[in-house]
Design a protein around this motif. Structure first.
Motif, mmCIF file in Angstrom:
data_model
loop_
_atom_site.group_PDB
_atom_site.id
_atom_site.type_symbol
_atom_site.label_atom_id
_atom_site.label_comp_id
_atom_site.label_asym_id
_atom_site.label_seq_id
_atom_site.Cartn_x
_atom_site.Cartn_y
_atom_site.Cartn_z
ATOM 1 N N GLY A 65 0.704 -1.082 0.096
ATOM 2 C CA GLY A 65 0.026 0.121 -0.047
ATOM 3 C C GLY A 65 0.803 1.422 -0.073
ATOM 4 O O GLY A 65 1.989 1.050 0.159
ATOM 5 N N TYR A 100 -8.727 0.477 -0.407
ATOM 6 C CA TYR A 100 -8.126 -0.624 -0.775
ATOM 7 C C TYR A 100 -9.111 -1.840 -0.583
ATOM 8 O O TYR A 100 -9.897 -1.964 0.334
ATOM 9 N N ASN A 101 -8.905 -2.924 -1.250
ATOM 10 C CA ASN A 101 -9.637 -3.992 -1.206
ATOM 11 C C ASN A 101 -8.846 -4.677 0.140
ATOM 12 O O ASN A 101 -7.969 -5.136 0.128
ATOM 13 N N GLY A 105 -5.609 -6.102 -1.149
ATOM 14 C CA GLY A 105 -4.649 -5.275 -1.066
ATOM 15 C C GLY A 105 -4.653 -4.363 -2.314
ATOM 16 O O GLY A 105 -3.814 -3.071 -2.332
ATOM 17 N N GLU A 106 -5.411 -4.641 -3.270
ATOM 18 C CA GLU A 106 -5.563 -3.641 -4.836
ATOM 19 C C GLU A 106 -6.167 -2.370 -4.344
ATOM 20 O O GLU A 106 -7.342 -2.291 -3.635
ATOM 21 N N GLU A 107 -5.437 -1.363 -4.775
ATOM 22 C CA GLU A 107 -5.931 -0.180 -4.549
ATOM 23 C C GLU A 107 -7.283 0.413 -5.454
ATOM 24 O O GLU A 107 -7.200 0.060 -6.853
ATOM 25 N N ARG A 108 -8.401 0.605 -4.887
ATOM 26 C CA ARG A 108 -9.475 0.803 -5.715
ATOM 27 C C ARG A 108 -9.566 2.328 -6.147
ATOM 28 O O ARG A 108 -10.111 2.445 -7.427
ATOM 29 N N LYS A 110 -7.906 6.790 -5.051
ATOM 30 C CA LYS A 110 -7.137 7.550 -4.410
ATOM 31 C C LYS A 110 -7.562 8.936 -4.611
ATOM 32 O O LYS A 110 -7.553 9.424 -5.701
#
Length: 193
Positions: A65, A100-101, A105-108, A110
């Motif tokens: 992250g 984040y998921n 940990g996937e960034e959805r 920002k």
């Protein structure tokens, strides 16, 4: 005469043991996220943490992250992990709210909260029913507007008409109907959700 008493004692012992075991199991399934999780402010989230067998080690799902010298507490709703990240030298440009998921940990998305008055670092106030509430307040002496963000896209749904003096160690809470309650040392506010 002794048999009914023995049955009662056995039954009561069974109920107490079952209650303790259920409590232990329930706590192992919840993540304590400080001020987030639910509007009851207990800090417990419905997101399931890693299940660990007795004597085992938890499995790390992900790490990483956005790094930052100043991290905020995470807030979780469903599989969304919402955090604010800030840098001391460029707080106007670098004051992100990130989704984040929680499992991958996937960034959805920002989002940089708009600068209106004092240009403070962004902070996440709360998350409820698919809406993330964030602001740039620096406490009572530096109040800022509250923003409602769509949890799926990060788009701004609305900006409050009044400012709030929330400090980084404080959070908003909710009325039973979902309205937002915020306070600082000068006043108490209730915003329609």
């Amino acid at each position: 005469m002794k048999l009914p008493l023995l049955r009662k004692v056995t039954y009561i012992t069974f109920i107490i043991t079952l209650g303790f075991n259920m409590q232990s199991f329930a706590q192992s399934l919840d993540w304590n996220v400080g001020t987030g999780g639910n509007y009851g402010r207990s800090g417990l989230s419905w997101a399931l943490g890693p299940l660990v067998e007795s004597g085992g080690e938890p499995e790390l799902y992900w790490s990483g992250g956005e790094s930052t010298p100043y991290a905020s507490y995470p807030l979780i709703e469903g599989d969304n992990l919402i955090v604010a990240r800030r840098w001391p030298s460029s707080h106007q440009e670098e004051a992100w709210v990130i989704n984040y998921n929680v499992y991958t940990g996937e960034e959805r998305w920002k989002v940089n909260i708009p600068v209106n008055t004092y240009h403070n670092h962004a902070q996440v106030s709360a998350v409820k029913d698919g809406v993330v509430y964030a602001n740039r307040s620096g406490g009572s002496s530096e109040p800022e507007f509250l923003y409602a963000l769509d949890i799926e896209t990060g788009d701004i749904i609305w900006m409050s008409e009044e400012t709030i003096g929330e400090h980084a160690t404080e959070t908003v809470t909710f009325n039973e109907n979902g309205d937002i309650i915020a306070a600082d040392i000068y006043r108490l506010l209730c915003f329609s959700h």
